[in-house]
Scaffold this active site. Structure first.
Site, PDB file in Angstrom:
ATOM      1  N   HIS A 293       1.023  -8.460   5.965  1.00  0.00           N
ATOM      2  CA  HIS A 293       1.513  -7.083   6.116  1.00  0.00           C
ATOM      3  C   HIS A 293       3.032  -7.081   6.278  1.00  0.00           C
ATOM      4  CE1 HIS A 293      -2.741  -6.756   7.190  1.00  0.00           C
ATOM      5  NE2 HIS A 293      -2.664  -5.459   6.959  1.00  0.00           N
TER       6      HIS A 293
ATOM      7  N   GLU B 297      -6.680  -1.468  -5.484  1.00  0.00           N
ATOM      8  CA  GLU B 297      -5.271  -1.398  -5.907  1.00  0.00           C
ATOM      9  C   GLU B 297      -5.131  -1.484  -7.421  1.00  0.00           C
ATOM     10  OE1 GLU B 297      -6.374  -3.195  -3.348  1.00  0.00           O
ATOM     11  OE2 GLU B 297      -5.266  -2.415  -1.616  1.00  0.00           O
TER      12      GLU B 297
END
Lengths: 344, 322
Positions: free
Chosen positions: B126, B59
């Protein structure tokens, strides 16, 4: 690029004898850096510079080489100890003085200081302090250039063995290889991450061993040897430019200053200073030049005088320029002014 | 014909790729036939070869690379697989993208798409809504579209803006939210929308919470209570003027957000209203956020962890009773 009375003549005379065709040119960048950074240090010690001063003492040979083989259209992301490379890539000395002294006429306008200066529009990026972060940014610049159809470019960024240990460095090195962009990463192992020695930083035999793991071509070099530094870095840049995989150059040397000028580096054991890789590359190169008669003492003296005068002029100019003024600042972090969040 | 929120995001990206050669999409598992964990890029890699690129699970480097490409004049869209994982890229987003223009005068036009918010069974890693964190830092625009139409037009806006944009798309809205057609125009970026007018209480919301607030407004309307629902649309810049004008009409304020309760968007709205519109308030302003724990996995716990219609209705009644 060279600004002495007649440095081209001096250099041309010796061109055939010196160990690398650009040896004397490189030494000029090293010497200019040494003279300039000594001035910055004395300004700092005299309380004339706010913030910090971070010098590349002992790393000038590698740094100069990093800036010298790049061309217009290339990308250079220097780090903390790269005055020599920045200058060789084209950074005006005056802007360094302006940034350190907080002149509002410097490109950073007092918003950022010292080594965080940059000129993204010229390909010379403005580093952030978080180590390894610039590697992916250079990869992105190179990816963007390829998408736009440019050809023949490379990107070079520098790091130390300290910065080699961050997650960002790992991610950045890997993504550059995945994107197959022409990146050269020059890592100077100066043996100290601030005050932490190599044995608390990493345990692999040599950082260059990592090159293979990332799909890079790896090179090592004695960073105190100017000719070797020029040769190895030139080769790495040429390999990347010719379409080779990303390149990792690991230079061995000793940081001959503190982390910054606030740090006396008293933690460096005196024995370490006797190591062959602990030599001062500026003094070592100067001695070689004189021993071989590539230049005479009078010329070197003239070079020093010339750099001193250039540095004094830049500092004197920046010193009398006004600093930024809080109430005149627009305090706007977005280029899209209509989207600035207004809190009354 | 109807379009879902997710399809609107895909359509916006398709249009951007078609109309602007500077645009490319960069993220994990977004290319090939797979088309992303949520299929937001399905079919785009085939349609636009070389412009929808899979990345390693990196990321930090994904955003760093996008920053570099943006400096070269490209308009990258980064897809985070889940908003939660953008924490790995915080350094690049906050310290590199967010500071670049101010430091160097060179803008950084990147768009980072964050599939945000809770869904049943998704658990602590999540489900996060991260708009408050990004809004806290300078140099970023933070969008939280709540409708299909906004999902479409705001993504077009995000890529057109010369500054870094954090585009928080809510996963809970992906499939069940539908619109008849995609709009051609919308409110300007930075403007909140009065979604439903009312005279008794202003409920300020954003993203999926807007739909919970609307449900409560409909429910309480049957009892003669009229709630005015404000959808912030962008949380930075925050449209304080629209919120204040609503509170001027109702005299009461409840702010609802899915982010964690300490600080953040709801606290900011209340701080601004109390500071700039104290005289407009007939009762103490209140806020409702998720609980101050990680987001639970089990649906029974998750339903209670975030502000739901029941909790909003209860809090609304309390304020109205004051």
């Amino acid at each position: 690029m060279l600004k002495t009375a007649n440095p081209q003549r001096d250099i041309a005379q010796m061109e055939k004898a010196v160990p690398h065709p650009r040896y004397l040119e490189a030494f000029r960048w090293m010497l200019q850096t040494r003279v300039f950074e000594e001035k910055l240090t004395s300004l700092y010690r005299g309380g004339m510079i706010t913030g910090g001063v971070y010098v590349g003492r002992g790393q000038e040979a590698v740094s100069a080489a990093c800036g010298m083989f790049l061309q217009k259209g290339d990308v250079f992301a220097p780090l903390i100890r790269d005055q020599a490379g920045r200058a060789a890539f084209g950074e005006p000395l005056l802007n360094v003085a302006r940034t350190y002294l907080g002149s509002r006429q410097g490109t950073m306008r007092g918003r950022d200081g010292n080594i965080h200066r940059g000129y993204p529009e010229t390909g010379q990026l403005a580093m952030i302090s978080h180590l390894g972060a610039m590697i992916a940014v250079v990869a992105g610049k190179l990816l963007g250039k390829r998408m736009k159809g440019e050809k023949g470019f490379v990107g070079l960024t520098t790091i130390g063995e300290g910065g080699m240990q961050t997650g960002a460095t790992h991610e950045g090195m890997n993504i550059a290889a995945v994107e197959k962009v022409p990146l050269v990463l020059v890592a100077s192992n100066n043996h100290w991450a601030y005050s932490t020695p190599n044995d608390r930083e990493f345990v692999c035999a040599n950082l260059v061993d990592r090159a293979r793991g990332y799909g890079y071509e790896g090179h090592t070099v004695d960073g105190t040897d100017l000719a070797a530094s020029l040769e190895v870095i030139a080769r790495a840049v040429a390999r990347a430019r010719a379409g080779g995989p990303p390149q990792l150059v690991v230079a061995s040397l000793l940081r001959l200053a503190g982390h910054g000028e606030h740090d006396d580096a008293s933690y460096v054991p005196p024995k370490m200073r006797q190591e062959p890789w602990a030599a001062d590359c500026v003094l070592k190169t100067e001695k070689l030049i004189l021993d071989h008669g590539w230049l005479d003492e009078a010329t070197l003296k003239q070079w020093r005088a010339e750099f001193s005068s250039e540095v004094e002029k830049a500092v004197a100019t920046a010193q009398v320029e006004a600093g930024p003024v809080g109430h005149e600042e627009d305090w706007c972090a977005l280029s899209t002014r209509r989207l600035v969040d207004l809190i009354s | 014909m109807s379009v879902t929120y997710l399809e609107a995001i895909r359509e916006a990206q398709s249009r951007l790729l078609r109309e602007d050669e500077r645009v490319f999409i960069y993220g994990q598992d977004i290319a090939g036939k797979f088309g992303g964990a949520f299929k937001a890029t399905k079919g785009l890699a085939e349609k636009f070869p070389g412009r929808v690129l899979n990345t390693p699970i990196s990321e930090d480097a994904m955003v760093g690379t996008a920053i570099g490409a943006a400096m070269e004049g490209m308009r990258p869209i980064v897809e985070m697989q889940f908003a939660d994982f953008s924490s790995i890229a915080l350094n690049q987003i906050l310290n590199n993208a967010g500071t670049q223009y101010w430091r160097t005068n060179i803008p950084c036009p990147i768009t980072i798409r964050l599939p945000s918010g809770g869904t049943k069974g998704s658990g602590p890693f999540h489900s996060q809504s991260m708009e408050s964190i990004y809004a806290h830092y300078p140099g970023l625009v933070v969008m939280t579209p709540a409708t299909v139409e906004d999902a479409y037009t705001m993504l077009l806006d995000a890529v057109a803006i010369d500054d870094p944009v954090i585009y928080c798309e809510h996963k809970y809205l992906y499939y069940h939210l539908k619109a008849e057609a995609l709009p051609n125009e919308s409110l300007p970026v930075g403007r909140a929308r009065i979604v439903r007018p009312g005279r008794d209480l202003t409920v300020v919301s954003n993203s999926a919470m807007m739909h919970e607030a609307l449900a409560v407004a409909r429910q309480l309307s049957r009892e003669g209570i009229e709630i005015e629902v404000v959808d912030l649309r962008t949380v930075k810049p925050l449209d304080t003027a629209t919120v204040l004008s609503s509170v001027a009409r109702t005299g009461r304020l409840l702010c609802v957000g899915e982010t964690f309760p300490w600080g953040g968007v709801t606290a900011e709205v209340i701080a601004r209203v109390t500071s700039e519109g104290f005289h407009l308030l007939d009762a103490a302003p209140a806020r409702l956020n998720s609980k101050d724990t990680p987001i639970p996995y089990h649906p029974n716990l998750w339903e209670t962890h975030r502000p739901n219609a029941e909790a909003i209705a209860a809090r609304a009644r309390q304020i109205l009773a004051e």
